[in-house]
Design an enzyme around this catalytic site. Structure first.
Site, mmCIF file in Angstrom:
data_model
loop_
_atom_site.group_PDB
_atom_site.id
_atom_site.type_symbol
_atom_site.label_atom_id
_atom_site.label_comp_id
_atom_site.label_asym_id
_atom_site.label_seq_id
_atom_site.Cartn_x
_atom_site.Cartn_y
_atom_site.Cartn_z
ATOM 1 C CE1 TYR A 39 -30.774 69.350 52.975
ATOM 2 C CE2 TYR A 39 -32.684 68.110 52.240
ATOM 3 C CZ TYR A 39 -31.691 68.331 53.168
ATOM 4 O OH TYR A 39 -31.620 67.552 54.289
ATOM 5 N NE ARG A 58 -37.190 73.342 56.390
ATOM 6 C CZ ARG A 58 -37.555 72.119 56.784
ATOM 7 N NH1 ARG A 58 -37.628 71.820 58.072
ATOM 8 N NH2 ARG A 58 -37.851 71.186 55.908
ATOM 9 N NE ARG A 106 -11.817 73.771 45.568
ATOM 10 C CZ ARG A 106 -10.989 74.169 46.551
ATOM 11 N NH1 ARG A 106 -9.991 74.986 46.291
ATOM 12 N NH2 ARG A 106 -11.183 73.747 47.788
ATOM 13 C CG HIS A 108 -12.633 78.478 50.094
ATOM 14 N ND1 HIS A 108 -11.581 78.080 49.303
ATOM 15 C CD2 HIS A 108 -12.883 77.439 50.920
ATOM 16 C CE1 HIS A 108 -11.212 76.856 49.639
ATOM 17 N NE2 HIS A 108 -11.990 76.443 50.623
ATOM 18 C CE LYS A 153 -34.737 69.922 54.669
ATOM 19 N NZ LYS A 153 -34.193 68.842 55.473
ATOM 20 C CD GLU A 185 -31.334 68.071 63.813
ATOM 21 O OE1 GLU A 185 -32.479 68.289 63.411
ATOM 22 O OE2 GLU A 185 -30.337 68.685 63.373
ATOM 23 C CG LEU A 209 -33.249 71.286 59.313
ATOM 24 C CD1 LEU A 209 -34.644 70.818 59.051
ATOM 25 C CD2 LEU A 209 -33.103 72.765 58.965
HETATM 26 N N1 PDD Z 1 -34.872 65.792 56.516
HETATM 27 N N2 PDD Z 1 -33.620 67.478 61.144
HETATM 28 C C1 PDD Z 1 -32.856 67.159 60.070
HETATM 29 C C2 PDD Z 1 -31.363 67.175 60.237
HETATM 30 C C3 PDD Z 1 -33.454 66.854 58.841
HETATM 31 O O1 PDD Z 1 -32.687 66.566 57.777
HETATM 32 C C4 PDD Z 1 -34.874 66.836 58.733
HETATM 33 C C5 PDD Z 1 -35.585 66.535 57.469
HETATM 34 C C6 PDD Z 1 -35.623 67.162 59.888
HETATM 35 C C7 PDD Z 1 -37.131 67.191 59.876
HETATM 36 O O2 PDD Z 1 -37.626 68.272 59.113
HETATM 37 P P1 PDD Z 1 -39.070 68.196 58.409
HETATM 38 O O3 PDD Z 1 -40.051 67.772 59.447
HETATM 39 O O4 PDD Z 1 -39.331 69.555 57.927
HETATM 40 O O5 PDD Z 1 -38.915 67.170 57.304
HETATM 41 C C8 PDD Z 1 -34.962 67.482 61.064
HETATM 42 C C9 PDD Z 1 -35.390 65.615 55.183
HETATM 43 C C10 PDD Z 1 -36.673 64.876 55.119
HETATM 44 C C11 PDD Z 1 -34.303 65.038 54.300
HETATM 45 O O6 PDD Z 1 -33.163 65.448 54.472
HETATM 46 O O7 PDD Z 1 -34.604 64.219 53.420
#
Ligand code: PDD
Length: 287
Positions: A39, A58, A106, A108, A153, A185, A209
């Protein structure tokens, strides 16, 4: 009826525009069964997407990294985002885009000949207000127990969900995750540290991420003559930080003023934050 959302808002699902309250997918969708999907979240101000190129690049990287092929060019994605923003009539909002490997028996391994599920919705978002900007967030440290492909992501967000819940249960706003003694993070945001006027951030690798704000802050620090260094940051350095802050599409850039129950630096948002915050606001205003 889904509570707390606008059930009448229009979402995109596999080529159709439908009411959010009516949008349905199969129970055998691999996103539901395996978390097999990715996503992205594109913020928009006054109906205009912010840093959309970075988010869509991304999204394409995430798709490529798990071998999902979609029939969408960059121009198609852009048109979809603009179209949904227009239909929503919203000002400050976020565009959520999700792609899963699709519906299949289903099993994997990747199924043959499955059409990916593409879902896109726009939701209103309230920009962080004066209280968050001026008082700052509180955070605690936790071990990072997630997998080793955090650069994707992925919609498999259980680790992030548990991390955010740990913050809620600790009565704080956010967590700082550490792997082998080094900062990774937050639960759904990147973390920044200031020491002696230098802005520091953890390396862009598989342990985090990489937020679209990495590139943005790189530009803003260069323009503001702030030294920016990307390198591993130890837990001890974080304990002794002059400033801490977090960033994400929806939180923008916010100071962390309490960490593990103690004030960060003076306990007030710092000078580097103030300068970057002003530059961030200018970038939004220039949209
Ligand atoms: N989350 N790290 C993680 C694990 C994240 O889920 C996100 C963003 C970021 C920051 O990425 P960006 O600056 O591109 O939003 C870092 C989004 C907002 C979410 O999951 O809703």
């Amino acid at each position: 009826m889904i509570p707390n959302v606008d059930n009448d808002s229009i979402v995109y699902l596999n080529g159709d525009y439908v009411r959010l309250g009516d949008a349905k997918i199969s129970v055998l969708d691999r996103g539901f069964i395996f978390g097999d999907g990715i996503y992205d979240v594109v913020p928009a101000y006054n109906g205009k997407p912010f840093r959309m190129d970075g988010h869509l690049a991304r999204l394409e990287r995430s798709l490529a990294s798990i071998g999902i092929k979609v029939d969408m060019t960059r121009a198609d994605w852009e048109a979809l985002v603009h179209d949904l923003l227009k239909r929503s009539g919203l000002g400050d909002c976020m565009v959520y885009i999700q792609v899963t490997r699709g519906v299949a028996k289903r099993d994997h391994a990747f199924p043959a000949n499955t059409t990916p599920t593409i879902f896109c919705m726009v939701s209103p978002f309230v920009r962080p207000g004066a209280a968050a900007r001026e008082q700052g967030y509180s955070a605690v440290s936790i071990p990072d127990v997630r997998w080793l492909r955090c650069e994707i992501k992925s919609v498999s967000l259980l680790g992030n969900v548990l991390a955010k819940q740990a913050a809620v249960e600790a009565g704080v706003d956010e967590v700082l995750q550490f792997r082998d003694g080094y900062l990774t993070e937050g639960s759904s945001c990147n973390i920044w540290m200031v020491k002696n006027g230098v802005l520091l951030a953890p390396p862009r690798n598989n342990l985090i991420l990489e937020g679209i704000r990495y590139g943005l802050l790189e530009e803003l620090t260069a323009a503001g003559n702030i030294t920016f260094e990307i390198r591993p940051i130890s837990q001890q350095e974080v304990d002794e930080a002059d400033e801490l802050m977090l960033s994400s599409a929806t939180k923008e850039l916010l100071p962390i003023t309490t960490y593990n129950g103690k004030p960060v630096g003076s306990g007030k948002p710092g000078a580097v934050y103030a300068s970057l915050r002003a530059a961030y606001d200018d970038a939004i205003a220039a949209l």
